[in-house]
Write an enzyme that holds these catalytic residues in place. Sequence first.
Site, PDB file in Angstrom:
ATOM      1  N   CYS B 115       0.891  -1.161   0.000  1.00 55.52           N
ATOM      2  CA  CYS B 115       0.000   0.000   0.000  1.00 55.52           C
ATOM      3  C   CYS B 115       0.922   1.201   0.000  1.00 55.52           C
ATOM      4  CB  CYS B 115      -0.910   0.029   1.228  1.00 55.52           C
ATOM      5  SG  CYS B 115      -1.794   1.606   1.382  1.00 55.52           S
ATOM      6  N   CYS B 120      -3.061   0.010   3.796  1.00 56.10           N
ATOM      7  CA  CYS B 120      -4.266  -0.774   3.540  1.00 56.10           C
ATOM      8  C   CYS B 120      -3.908  -2.266   3.427  1.00 56.10           C
ATOM      9  CB  CYS B 120      -4.942  -0.304   2.254  1.00 56.10           C
ATOM     10  SG  CYS B 120      -5.518   1.400   2.369  1.00 56.10           S
TER      11      CYS B 120
END
Lengths: 120, 215
Positions: B115, B120
């Site tokens: 990410c 994430c």
Amino acid sequence: MSRPEPSARAALRQGRGETAFAEQWHAEVVAVVEVLVADGRLDPGAWSQALGAELERRAADGAPDSDATYYAAFLAVLEQLLDGQDLAPSAEVERRTEEWRRAYHATPHGQPVRLAGQND
Amino acid sequence: MSSHDSDKVARLHRELHSHLPAEPALRLKALETVLVERGFLSQDAVDSWLDAYSENVGPMNGARVIARAWTDPDFVARLAEDTPAAFAALLPHVEKGYPIKAVFNTPTTHNLVVCTLCSCYPLGILGMSPAWYKSTAYRARAVRDPRGVLAEFGTHLPEGVDVRVWDSTSDRRYMVVPERPAGTGDWSETELAGLVTRNAMIGTVRDLTPARGAA
């Protein structure tokens, strides 16, 4: 508001003996964000953008590339967003922080810590 | 009072009173208090999330799904087509609807997940990401120099293997499905699941070692 100590939540572990969260509050702040996102109080895209910007800012300022820096940023961004949306104004959070501090100082070890007027 | 006495008093004070949490933990407690009092957060929901996470969430979920995919061609198709549905079918107790997509390693393709923006990760299914996944160094270099990053994890891709880097976002997160190791034809699904590591599901490890009892 009292929670089991980390040892009681053996499962906050990643498996194969590896701890998923170095500190209990790391797990809790993640849980708070996950619940706020699931309830529609926090927009996941806005959250992700704000966290990314804060991590970049701290890296540019020379903060260590560590879990401690990451979770400090995580909490700071959460506070900023919740203050900005007027869900948790920072003045109120400051006041409650001091109340919790006093409650800890006033509570004998082993007793549940509660804010004045709180039953649980 | 001598300094020795004042030290003793301070120690006694600490022992007699509840341990004050670290400052960020205290601030988080205060933040939760405010949110709960204003009706924006349910303490039960936070505790339920932590309990569910404790009991049901971790890399073992991905490992079970991958082991099933290695043994059931229909399940592979489902996993490729609709990853959340495949997870829900095999693991009904795990949070549903998480935005996750399985990406499959092949003899000529290796997948790596990052990410670049923040961190994430499908933590509601696979557990928390490792510390290095959240680090600035990994996020900055995984796209720019994936082979170099992989080499640092001991993963040296042979010539002819392309790397695909998948950038996770809040809308879409990824899980790498590694190739089934040779020599595991007679292994049970449980044994196979024991081979799958978290790093393999992120893609920093490519080859899984078929040594029984490795889990």
